[in-house]
Scaffold this motif. Structure first.
Motif, PDB file in Angstrom:
ATOM      1  N   HIS A   1      -2.963   6.886  -1.450  1.00 56.03           N
ATOM      2  CA  HIS A   1      -1.913   5.624  -1.761  1.00 56.03           C
ATOM      3  C   HIS A   1      -2.493   4.660  -2.628  1.00 56.03           C
ATOM      4  N   GLN A   2      -1.954   3.600  -3.296  1.00 53.54           N
ATOM      5  CA  GLN A   2      -1.579   3.213  -4.535  1.00 53.54           C
ATOM      6  C   GLN A   2      -1.604   1.896  -3.888  1.00 53.54           C
ATOM      7  N   GLU A   3      -2.432   0.827  -4.890  1.00 52.61           N
ATOM      8  CA  GLU A   3      -2.052  -0.700  -4.400  1.00 52.61           C
ATOM      9  C   GLU A   3      -0.966  -0.960  -4.993  1.00 52.61           C
ATOM     10  N   MET A   4       0.265  -1.348  -5.094  1.00 56.39           N
ATOM     11  CA  MET A   4       1.474  -1.643  -6.150  1.00 56.39           C
ATOM     12  C   MET A   4       1.608  -3.131  -5.772  1.00 56.39           C
ATOM     13  N   VAL A   5       2.020  -4.004  -6.556  1.00 56.48           N
ATOM     14  CA  VAL A   5       2.075  -5.390  -6.731  1.00 56.48           C
ATOM     15  C   VAL A   5       3.757  -5.659  -7.209  1.00 56.48           C
ATOM     16  N   TYR A   6       4.794  -6.626  -6.322  1.00 58.47           N
ATOM     17  CA  TYR A   6       6.200  -6.736  -7.561  1.00 58.47           C
ATOM     18  C   TYR A   6       5.977  -7.847  -7.483  1.00 58.47           C
TER      19      TYR A   6
ATOM     20  N   SER B   1       1.109  -1.458   0.210  1.00 57.74           N
ATOM     21  CA  SER B   1       0.187  -0.394   0.062  1.00 57.74           C
ATOM     22  C   SER B   1       1.341   1.374  -0.213  1.00 57.74           C
ATOM     23  N   ALA B   2       1.010   1.534  -1.187  1.00 52.46           N
ATOM     24  CA  ALA B   2       1.994   3.172  -1.021  1.00 52.46           C
ATOM     25  C   ALA B   2       1.339   4.136  -1.646  1.00 52.46           C
ATOM     26  N   GLN B   3       2.275   5.428  -0.559  1.00 53.76           N
ATOM     27  CA  GLN B   3       2.263   6.849  -0.477  1.00 53.76           C
ATOM     28  C   GLN B   3       2.295   7.175  -1.905  1.00 53.76           C
ATOM     29  N   CYS B   4       1.287   7.365  -2.531  1.00 57.88           N
ATOM     30  CA  CYS B   4       1.139   8.119  -4.060  1.00 57.88           C
ATOM     31  C   CYS B   4       2.298   8.797  -4.202  1.00 57.88           C
ATOM     32  N   TYR B   5       2.438   9.812  -3.453  1.00 57.01           N
ATOM     33  CA  TYR B   5       3.863  10.432  -3.242  1.00 57.01           C
ATOM     34  C   TYR B   5       4.900   9.877  -3.942  1.00 57.01           C
ATOM     35  N   LEU B   6       5.203   8.803  -3.336  1.00 58.27           N
ATOM     36  CA  LEU B   6       6.562   7.624  -3.640  1.00 58.27           C
ATOM     37  C   LEU B   6       6.088   6.762  -4.824  1.00 58.27           C
ATOM     38  N   HIS B   7       5.177   6.761  -5.654  1.00 58.59           N
ATOM     39  CA  HIS B   7       4.728   5.950  -7.349  1.00 58.59           C
ATOM     40  C   HIS B   7       6.238   5.512  -7.676  1.00 58.59           C
ATOM     41  N   LYS B   8       6.910   7.108  -8.040  1.00 64.11           N
ATOM     42  CA  LYS B   8       8.690   7.175  -9.098  1.00 64.11           C
ATOM     43  C   LYS B   8       8.785   5.873  -8.363  1.00 64.11           C
ATOM     44  N   PHE B   9       9.510   6.292  -6.830  1.00 68.53           N
ATOM     45  CA  PHE B   9      10.650   5.898  -6.029  1.00 68.53           C
ATOM     46  C   PHE B   9      10.197   3.516  -6.230  1.00 68.53           C
ATOM     47  N   TYR B  10       9.050   3.273  -6.082  1.00 69.19           N
ATOM     48  CA  TYR B  10       8.642   1.698  -6.321  1.00 69.19           C
ATOM     49  C   TYR B  10       8.180   1.438  -7.710  1.00 69.19           C
ATOM     50  N   THR B  11       7.903   2.243  -8.279  1.00 64.40           N
ATOM     51  CA  THR B  11       8.280   1.502 -10.307  1.00 64.40           C
ATOM     52  C   THR B  11       9.469   1.398 -10.220  1.00 64.40           C
ATOM     53  N   ASP B  12      10.122   2.615 -10.070  1.00 68.18           N
ATOM     54  CA  ASP B  12      12.066   1.997 -10.267  1.00 68.18           C
ATOM     55  C   ASP B  12      12.428   0.811  -9.236  1.00 68.18           C
ATOM     56  N   LEU B  13      11.990   0.171  -8.794  1.00 70.02           N
ATOM     57  CA  LEU B  13      11.928  -0.865  -8.195  1.00 70.02           C
ATOM     58  C   LEU B  13      11.372  -2.250  -8.772  1.00 70.02           C
ATOM     59  N   GLY B  14      10.030  -1.967  -9.272  1.00 73.57           N
ATOM     60  CA  GLY B  14       9.538  -2.914 -10.187  1.00 73.57           C
ATOM     61  C   GLY B  14       8.191  -3.364  -9.558  1.00 73.57           C
ATOM     62  N   PHE B  15       7.813  -2.329  -9.019  1.00 68.36           N
ATOM     63  CA  PHE B  15       6.150  -2.725  -8.635  1.00 68.36           C
ATOM     64  C   PHE B  15       5.335  -1.524  -9.646  1.00 68.36           C
ATOM     65  N   VAL B  16       4.253  -2.367  -9.737  1.00 67.75           N
ATOM     66  CA  VAL B  16       3.642  -1.477 -10.749  1.00 67.75           C
ATOM     67  C   VAL B  16       2.504  -1.699  -9.823  1.00 67.75           C
TER      68      VAL B  16
END
Length: 146
Positions: free
Chosen positions: A139-144, A111-126
């Motif tokens: 927030h945004q749900e993200m999955v790796y 459950s990612a804070q939206c302002y960190l979206h790029k941080f998590y996508t750079d790690l491979g989360f979608v």
């Protein structure tokens, strides 16, 4: 940064205090968010602690599949404000992802804070699903997936 993996029962009193202090400093004070950080779930989690010169620099907690979400989960991702800009966020998340991979988990949900979206996508989360508010923060749900 040196990384340690501990269960709740492996914590020393000082380590536990340092984790709770850092989480409170960032999630309650810095983000101005009144919420119950001590949620009773730490006992089931694995804890990834990153230390620089004996000071807690970064932290996450990990739940196995079914303990928090259907998939394995990484949460309470935090870097000490005085140690930002040193890539410790990436290092603690990479260690957390590696732990999940070593455990044989097929995927990770956060459950990612939206302002960190790029941080998590750079790690491979979608990103998945709609954005939502959690404790007043978008927030945004993200999955790796491995």
């Amino acid at each position: 940064m040196e990384v340690f993996i501990k269960s709740f029962n492996d914590y020393s009193t000082l380590e536990l205090y340092n984790v709770m202090q850092l989480r409170s400093e960032v999630f309650v004070v810095e983000q101005d968010c009144v919420y119950q950080d001590l949620d009773g779930k730490d006992k089931e989690a694995m804890h990834i602690l990153g230390y620089k010169d004996q000071e807690l620099a970064a932290y996450t907690r990990i739940f196995k599949p079914g303990d928090y979400f259907e998939k394995a989960s990484i949460g309470r991702v935090v870097v000490s404000p005085k140690m930002r800009g040193l890539a410790y966020g990436q290092k603690i998340m990479t260690a957390s992802i590696d732990y999940c991979k070593d455990q044989g988990y097929p995927s990770i949900q956060i459950s990612a804070q939206c302002y960190l979206h790029k941080f998590y996508t750079d790690l491979g989360f979608v990103s998945q699903g709609e954005k939502y508010l959690e404790d007043g923060i978008p927030h945004q749900e993200m999955v790796y997936t491995f």
